[in-house]
Motif scaffolding. Structure first.
Motif, PDB file in Angstrom:
ATOM      1  N   GLY A  19       0.778  -1.220   0.000  1.00 22.88           N
ATOM      2  CA  GLY A  19       0.000   0.000   0.000  1.00 22.88           C
ATOM      3  C   GLY A  19       0.814   1.275   0.000  1.00 22.88           C
ATOM      4  N   PHE A  20       2.128   1.170  -0.073  1.00 25.05           N
ATOM      5  CA  PHE A  20       2.955   2.376  -0.078  1.00 25.05           C
ATOM      6  C   PHE A  20       3.947   2.310  -1.218  1.00 25.05           C
ATOM      7  CE2 PHE A  20       6.769   4.723   1.195  1.00 25.05           C
ATOM      8  CZ  PHE A  20       6.211   5.971   1.314  1.00 25.05           C
ATOM      9  N   LEU A  21       3.968   3.339  -2.029  1.00 24.21           N
ATOM     10  CA  LEU A  21       4.908   3.395  -3.144  1.00 24.21           C
ATOM     11  C   LEU A  21       6.130   4.190  -2.726  1.00 24.21           C
ATOM     12  CD1 LEU A  21       2.439   4.225  -6.040  1.00 24.21           C
ATOM     13  CD2 LEU A  21       3.359   1.998  -5.410  1.00 24.21           C
ATOM     14  N   VAL A  56       6.732   6.163   7.921  1.00 24.06           N
ATOM     15  CA  VAL A  56       7.340   4.865   7.607  1.00 24.06           C
ATOM     16  C   VAL A  56       8.068   4.333   8.835  1.00 24.06           C
ATOM     17  CG1 VAL A  56       8.972   3.643   6.128  1.00 24.06           C
ATOM     18  CG2 VAL A  56       7.550   5.460   5.166  1.00 24.06           C
ATOM     19  N   CYS A  57       8.885   5.165   9.455  1.00 21.43           N
ATOM     20  CA  CYS A  57       9.594   4.755  10.668  1.00 21.43           C
ATOM     21  C   CYS A  57       8.615   4.388  11.771  1.00 21.43           C
ATOM     22  CB  CYS A  57      10.526   5.864  11.139  1.00 21.43           C
ATOM     23  SG  CYS A  57      11.908   6.169  10.030  1.00 21.43           S
ATOM     24  N   LYS A  58       7.527   5.139  11.855  1.00 20.52           N
ATOM     25  CA  LYS A  58       6.528   4.916  12.891  1.00 20.52           C
ATOM     26  C   LYS A  58       5.929   3.515  12.782  1.00 20.52           C
ATOM     27  CE  LYS A  58       2.659   7.444  14.907  1.00 20.52           C
ATOM     28  NZ  LYS A  58       1.787   8.605  14.718  1.00 20.52           N
ATOM     29  N   ARG A  59       5.791   3.026  11.549  1.00 17.03           N
ATOM     30  CA  ARG A  59       5.265   1.669  11.347  1.00 17.03           C
ATOM     31  C   ARG A  59       6.179   0.613  11.951  1.00 17.03           C
ATOM     32  NH1 ARG A  59       2.973   1.716   5.124  1.00 17.03           N
ATOM     33  NH2 ARG A  59       1.576   3.469   5.446  1.00 17.03           N
ATOM     34  N   TYR A  60       7.442   0.945  12.124  1.00 17.65           N
ATOM     35  CA  TYR A  60       8.424   0.015  12.678  1.00 17.65           C
ATOM     36  C   TYR A  60       8.778   0.350  14.124  1.00 17.65           C
ATOM     37  CZ  TYR A  60       8.825  -1.772   8.007  1.00 17.65           C
ATOM     38  OH  TYR A  60       8.534  -2.336   6.794  1.00 17.65           O
ATOM     39  N   GLY A  61       7.958   1.198  14.741  1.00 15.73           N
ATOM     40  CA  GLY A  61       8.152   1.524  16.147  1.00 15.73           C
ATOM     41  C   GLY A  61       9.260   2.525  16.417  1.00 15.73           C
ATOM     42  N   LYS A  62       9.726   3.208  15.399  1.00 15.98           N
ATOM     43  CA  LYS A  62      10.777   4.210  15.572  1.00 15.98           C
ATOM     44  C   LYS A  62      10.169   5.596  15.416  1.00 15.98           C
ATOM     45  CE  LYS A  62      14.264   1.176  13.645  1.00 15.98           C
ATOM     46  NZ  LYS A  62      15.232   0.974  12.582  1.00 15.98           N
ATOM     47  N   ILE A  63      10.724   6.544  16.112  1.00 14.48           N
ATOM     48  CA  ILE A  63      10.278   7.927  15.998  1.00 14.48           C
ATOM     49  C   ILE A  63      11.410   8.737  15.385  1.00 14.48           C
ATOM     50  CG2 ILE A  63       9.479   9.984  17.230  1.00 14.48           C
ATOM     51  CD1 ILE A  63       7.499   7.666  17.310  1.00 14.48           C
ATOM     52  N   LYS A  64      11.149   9.296  14.210  1.00 14.09           N
ATOM     53  CA  LYS A  64      12.113  10.169  13.538  1.00 14.09           C
ATOM     54  C   LYS A  64      11.371  11.401  13.048  1.00 14.09           C
ATOM     55  CE  LYS A  64      15.944   7.881  11.622  1.00 14.09           C
ATOM     56  NZ  LYS A  64      16.602   7.431  10.401  1.00 14.09           N
ATOM     57  N   GLN A  65      12.064  12.514  13.029  1.00 15.33           N
ATOM     58  CA  GLN A  65      11.453  13.754  12.574  1.00 15.33           C
ATOM     59  C   GLN A  65      11.287  13.716  11.063  1.00 15.33           C
ATOM     60  OE1 GLN A  65      13.561  17.325  13.560  1.00 15.33           O
ATOM     61  NE2 GLN A  65      11.983  18.634  12.709  1.00 15.33           N
ATOM     62  N   VAL A  69       7.168  15.831   2.678  1.00 16.05           N
ATOM     63  CA  VAL A  69       5.840  15.278   2.431  1.00 16.05           C
ATOM     64  C   VAL A  69       5.922  14.533   1.109  1.00 16.05           C
ATOM     65  CG1 VAL A  69       3.419  15.797   1.985  1.00 16.05           C
ATOM     66  CG2 VAL A  69       4.645  17.025   3.772  1.00 16.05           C
ATOM     67  N   HIS A  70       5.612  13.244   1.168  1.00 15.98           N
ATOM     68  CA  HIS A  70       5.767  12.341   0.026  1.00 15.98           C
ATOM     69  C   HIS A  70       4.414  12.013  -0.593  1.00 15.98           C
ATOM     70  CE1 HIS A  70       7.294   9.059  -2.367  1.00 15.98           C
ATOM     71  NE2 HIS A  70       6.454   8.230  -1.784  1.00 15.98           N
ATOM     72  N   HIS A  71       4.377  11.972  -1.925  1.00 22.28           N
ATOM     73  CA  HIS A  71       3.190  11.513  -2.648  1.00 22.28           C
ATOM     74  C   HIS A  71       3.267   9.998  -2.779  1.00 22.28           C
ATOM     75  CE1 HIS A  71       3.210  15.746  -3.968  1.00 22.28           C
ATOM     76  NE2 HIS A  71       1.909  15.571  -4.055  1.00 22.28           N
ATOM     77  N   LYS A  72       2.279   9.292  -2.285  1.00 24.35           N
ATOM     78  CA  LYS A  72       2.248   7.842  -2.420  1.00 24.35           C
ATOM     79  C   LYS A  72       2.084   7.447  -3.881  1.00 24.35           C
ATOM     80  CE  LYS A  72       0.007   7.429   2.055  1.00 24.35           C
ATOM     81  NZ  LYS A  72      -1.219   6.996   2.745  1.00 24.35           N
ATOM     82  N   LYS A  73       1.203   8.145  -4.564  1.00 19.60           N
ATOM     83  CA  LYS A  73       1.014   7.950  -6.008  1.00 19.60           C
ATOM     84  C   LYS A  73       1.676   9.127  -6.707  1.00 19.60           C
ATOM     85  CE  LYS A  73      -3.464   5.719  -5.439  1.00 19.60           C
ATOM     86  NZ  LYS A  73      -4.903   5.840  -5.724  1.00 19.60           N
ATOM     87  N   GLU A  74       2.484   8.848  -7.686  1.00 19.22           N
ATOM     88  CA  GLU A  74       3.245   9.896  -8.362  1.00 19.22           C
ATOM     89  C   GLU A  74       2.341  10.912  -9.049  1.00 19.22           C
ATOM     90  OE1 GLU A  74       6.534   8.671 -10.764  1.00 19.22           O
ATOM     91  OE2 GLU A  74       6.671   6.802  -9.646  1.00 19.22           O
ATOM     92  N   ILE A  75       2.757  12.153  -8.986  1.00 21.05           N
ATOM     93  CA  ILE A  75       1.990  13.239  -9.600  1.00 21.05           C
ATOM     94  C   ILE A  75       1.870  13.040 -11.102  1.00 21.05           C
ATOM     95  CG2 ILE A  75       1.941  15.717 -10.066  1.00 21.05           C
ATOM     96  CD1 ILE A  75       3.318  16.144  -7.410  1.00 21.05           C
ATOM     97  N   ALA A  76       2.928  12.569 -11.729  1.00 17.23           N
ATOM     98  CA  ALA A  76       2.916  12.368 -13.185  1.00 17.23           C
ATOM     99  C   ALA A  76       1.838  11.369 -13.592  1.00 17.23           C
ATOM    100  CB  ALA A  76       4.281  11.897 -13.661  1.00 17.23           C
ATOM    101  N   MET A  83      -2.938  16.822  -4.405  1.00 18.95           N
ATOM    102  CA  MET A  83      -3.233  17.563  -3.175  1.00 18.95           C
ATOM    103  C   MET A  83      -4.190  16.799  -2.258  1.00 18.95           C
ATOM    104  SD  MET A  83      -1.499  20.404  -3.415  1.00 18.95           S
ATOM    105  CE  MET A  83      -2.200  21.849  -2.671  1.00 18.95           C
ATOM    106  N   ASP A  84      -4.370  15.523  -2.518  1.00 20.30           N
ATOM    107  CA  ASP A  84      -5.271  14.684  -1.733  1.00 20.30           C
ATOM    108  C   ASP A  84      -4.582  14.239  -0.442  1.00 20.30           C
ATOM    109  OD1 ASP A  84      -7.182  12.955  -0.790  1.00 20.30           O
ATOM    110  OD2 ASP A  84      -6.955  11.490  -2.409  1.00 20.30           O
ATOM    111  N   ASN A  85      -5.193  14.526   0.687  1.00 21.45           N
ATOM    112  CA  ASN A  85      -4.606  14.172   1.981  1.00 21.45           C
ATOM    113  C   ASN A  85      -4.276  12.695   2.089  1.00 21.45           C
ATOM    114  OD1 ASN A  85      -4.771  16.808   2.809  1.00 21.45           O
ATOM    115  ND2 ASN A  85      -6.584  16.507   4.072  1.00 21.45           N
ATOM    116  N   ASP A  86      -5.118  11.835   1.518  1.00 21.17           N
ATOM    117  CA  ASP A  86      -4.877  10.399   1.596  1.00 21.17           C
ATOM    118  C   ASP A  86      -3.688   9.949   0.761  1.00 21.17           C
ATOM    119  OD1 ASP A  86      -7.056  10.112   3.283  1.00 21.17           O
ATOM    120  OD2 ASP A  86      -8.443   9.727   1.640  1.00 21.17           O
ATOM    121  N   ASN A  87      -3.229  10.790  -0.150  1.00 18.07           N
ATOM    122  CA  ASN A  87      -2.102  10.461  -1.007  1.00 18.07           C
ATOM    123  C   ASN A  87      -0.789  11.055  -0.471  1.00 18.07           C
ATOM    124  OD1 ASN A  87      -0.869   9.358  -3.375  1.00 18.07           O
ATOM    125  ND2 ASN A  87      -0.861  11.398  -4.262  1.00 18.07           N
ATOM    126  N   LEU A  88      -0.841  11.745   0.636  1.00 15.60           N
ATOM    127  CA  LEU A  88       0.339  12.424   1.168  1.00 15.60           C
ATOM    128  C   LEU A  88       0.718  11.876   2.533  1.00 15.60           C
ATOM    129  CD1 LEU A  88      -0.750  16.038   0.229  1.00 15.60           C
ATOM    130  CD2 LEU A  88       0.969  14.655  -0.937  1.00 15.60           C
TER     131      LEU A  88
END
Length: 93
Positions: A19-21, A56-65, A69-76, A83-88
């Motif tokens: 579920g993550f690109l 991503v780090c949070k999914r593995y129990g790590k806390i990093k700053q 802001v990453h787009h899960k689905k590429e803009i191209a 600008m969709d919150n669910d894609n960021l």
């Protein structure tokens, strides 16, 4: 987590999380999209939503700053989701 990138350089997956690109083909720091007031406002909102923590780090129990802001689905490929919150999501370097 995502790794560093430069123009015309591909990013390889760090981990295989369904579920993550991770692949972001190219990063263009001078792209007008990323300079727009709308993107700057959205970026700030997403970082605040995620408490400035790398999701991503949070999914593995790590806390990093998070600083990016990453787009899960590429803009191209999915310009309508740029600008969709669910894609960021907030990520670290």
């Amino acid at each position: 987590c995502v790794g560093s990138w430069k123009k015309n350089r591909s990013i390889k997956p760090v981990k295989n999380i369904p579920g993550f690109l991770y692949a972001m083909k190219y990063y263009y720091p001078n792209d007008p999209f990323y300079s727009s007031p709308e993107w700057k406002k959205k970026r700030a909102a997403i970082l605040a939503r995620d408490n400035y923590q790398c999701q991503v780090c949070k999914r593995y129990g790590k806390i990093k700053q998070a600083t990016i802001v990453h787009h899960k689905k590429e803009i191209a490929d999915f310009p309508e989701a740029s600008m969709d919150n669910d894609n960021l999501m907030s990520v670290c370097l």
